[in-house]
Scaffold this motif. Structure first.
Motif, PDB file in Angstrom:
ATOM      1  N   ALA A   8      50.822 -48.130-138.350  1.00 13.58           N
ATOM      2  CA  ALA A   8      51.941 -47.496-139.053  1.00 13.58           C
ATOM      3  C   ALA A   8      51.485 -46.308-139.905  1.00 13.58           C
ATOM      4  CB  ALA A   8      52.666 -48.523-139.917  1.00 13.58           C
ATOM      5  N   HIS A   9      50.373 -46.448-140.601  1.00 14.76           N
ATOM      6  CA  HIS A   9      49.938 -45.356-141.481  1.00 14.76           C
ATOM      7  C   HIS A   9      49.550 -44.110-140.669  1.00 14.76           C
ATOM      8  CE1 HIS A   9      45.469 -45.449-141.021  1.00 14.76           C
ATOM      9  NE2 HIS A   9      45.718 -46.675-140.611  1.00 14.76           N
ATOM     10  N   ILE A  12      52.854 -42.416-139.780  1.00 18.82           N
ATOM     11  CA  ILE A  12      53.373 -41.747-140.976  1.00 18.82           C
ATOM     12  C   ILE A  12      52.661 -40.412-141.192  1.00 18.82           C
ATOM     13  CG2 ILE A  12      53.441 -41.871-143.513  1.00 18.82           C
ATOM     14  CD1 ILE A  12      55.658 -43.501-142.231  1.00 18.82           C
ATOM     15  N   GLU A  13      51.341 -40.399-141.077  1.00 19.04           N
ATOM     16  CA  GLU A  13      50.590 -39.151-141.240  1.00 19.04           C
ATOM     17  C   GLU A  13      50.981 -38.134-140.175  1.00 19.04           C
ATOM     18  OE1 GLU A  13      48.665 -37.968-143.707  1.00 19.04           O
ATOM     19  OE2 GLU A  13      49.287 -39.799-144.724  1.00 19.04           O
ATOM     20  N   LYS A  16      54.293 -36.615-141.133  1.00 20.78           N
ATOM     21  CA  LYS A  16      54.107 -35.636-142.216  1.00 20.78           C
ATOM     22  C   LYS A  16      53.614 -34.302-141.660  1.00 20.78           C
ATOM     23  CE  LYS A  16      52.660 -38.678-145.993  1.00 20.78           C
ATOM     24  NZ  LYS A  16      51.485 -38.972-146.838  1.00 20.78           N
ATOM     25  N   LEU A  28      57.111 -39.294-148.656  1.00 16.05           N
ATOM     26  CA  LEU A  28      56.971 -40.735-148.494  1.00 16.05           C
ATOM     27  C   LEU A  28      57.739 -41.427-149.624  1.00 16.05           C
ATOM     28  CD1 LEU A  28      55.659 -42.953-146.812  1.00 16.05           C
ATOM     29  CD2 LEU A  28      53.700 -42.833-148.352  1.00 16.05           C
ATOM     30  N   ARG A  31      55.734 -47.069-149.371  1.00 25.15           N
ATOM     31  CA  ARG A  31      54.572 -47.394-148.558  1.00 25.15           C
ATOM     32  C   ARG A  31      54.698 -48.839-148.092  1.00 25.15           C
ATOM     33  NH1 ARG A  31      49.924 -44.589-148.518  1.00 25.15           N
ATOM     34  NH2 ARG A  31      50.620 -43.404-150.314  1.00 25.15           N
ATOM     35  N   ASP A  33      53.099 -51.909-144.962  1.00 18.97           N
ATOM     36  CA  ASP A  33      51.860 -52.451-144.414  1.00 18.97           C
ATOM     37  C   ASP A  33      51.176 -51.361-143.588  1.00 18.97           C
ATOM     38  OD1 ASP A  33      50.471 -53.850-141.905  1.00 18.97           O
ATOM     39  OD2 ASP A  33      50.377 -55.199-143.628  1.00 18.97           O
ATOM     40  N   PRO A  34      49.889 -51.093-143.835  1.00 18.35           N
ATOM     41  CA  PRO A  34      49.223 -49.984-143.163  1.00 18.35           C
ATOM     42  C   PRO A  34      49.100 -50.137-141.643  1.00 18.35           C
ATOM     43  CG  PRO A  34      47.712 -51.110-144.657  1.00 18.35           C
ATOM     44  CD  PRO A  34      49.044 -51.749-144.813  1.00 18.35           C
ATOM     45  N   ILE A  39      58.833 -48.678-139.600  1.00 18.37           N
ATOM     46  CA  ILE A  39      59.035 -47.354-140.187  1.00 18.37           C
ATOM     47  C   ILE A  39      60.511 -46.985-140.133  1.00 18.37           C
ATOM     48  CG2 ILE A  39      58.523 -44.889-139.963  1.00 18.37           C
ATOM     49  CD1 ILE A  39      55.828 -45.679-138.718  1.00 18.37           C
ATOM     50  N   ASP A  95      57.159 -54.791-146.473  1.00 17.45           N
ATOM     51  CA  ASP A  95      56.116 -54.104-145.709  1.00 17.45           C
ATOM     52  C   ASP A  95      56.626 -52.877-144.962  1.00 17.45           C
ATOM     53  OD1 ASP A  95      54.156 -55.865-146.482  1.00 17.45           O
ATOM     54  OD2 ASP A  95      54.507 -57.220-144.801  1.00 17.45           O
ATOM     55  N   TRP A  97      57.872 -49.072-144.214  1.00 18.15           N
ATOM     56  CA  TRP A  97      57.619 -47.701-144.650  1.00 18.15           C
ATOM     57  C   TRP A  97      58.939 -46.941-144.633  1.00 18.15           C
ATOM     58  CZ3 TRP A  97      52.682 -45.547-145.576  1.00 18.15           C
ATOM     59  CH2 TRP A  97      51.603 -46.351-145.250  1.00 18.15           C
TER      60      TRP A  97
END
Length: 117
Positions: A8-9, A12-13, A16, A28, A31, A33-34, A39, A95, A97
């Motif tokens: 997920a992270h 997200i990046e 962006k 964002l 935040r 769970d990574p 999402i 959790d 995003w």
């Protein structure tokens, strides 16, 4: 067979960077769970045309983005304002995003999602 999917992270990046590359703004809002957090994307087109999309796992191991909230009278009456809706979702799933993408037009937003895959 279970296929690997991006954490997920990382998605997200990517959102962006794709938004910034297109001249938009990505913020964002919460935040999650990574690795496995769901999402939600808050779509803002020049301060209007607000909507919320959620990534749903597609059969081709990609992600399909489905609009789950929009800024129209019927949706607001049924699901509440954007702030209320997001607060309810976060209370049920801490959790998750939430990222806001503010872009110049709807075609630009669709192109960003298309590049994310």
């Amino acid at each position: 067979m279970i296929e690997a999917r991006l954490a997920a992270h990382i998605r997200i990046e990517a959102l962006k960077r794709l938004t910034q590359a297109a001249g938009g703004f990505a913020t964002l809002l919460s935040r999650g769970d990574p690795v496995a957090g769901a999402i939600l994307i808050v779509r803002t087109v020049r301060g209007g045309d607000n909507g919320v999309l959620e990534g749903i796992s597609a059969l081709d191991s990609g992600v399909a983005w489905q609009e789950i909230w929009s800024e129209d009278e019927g949706t607001i009456a049924a699901k509440g304002t954007l702030t209320e809706y997001l607060a309810r979702r976060r209370s049920r799933d801490p959790d998750i995003w939430v990222i806001e993408l503010d872009v110049a037009n709807r075609a630009q937003f669709d192109a960003i999602l298309g590049q994310l895959g």
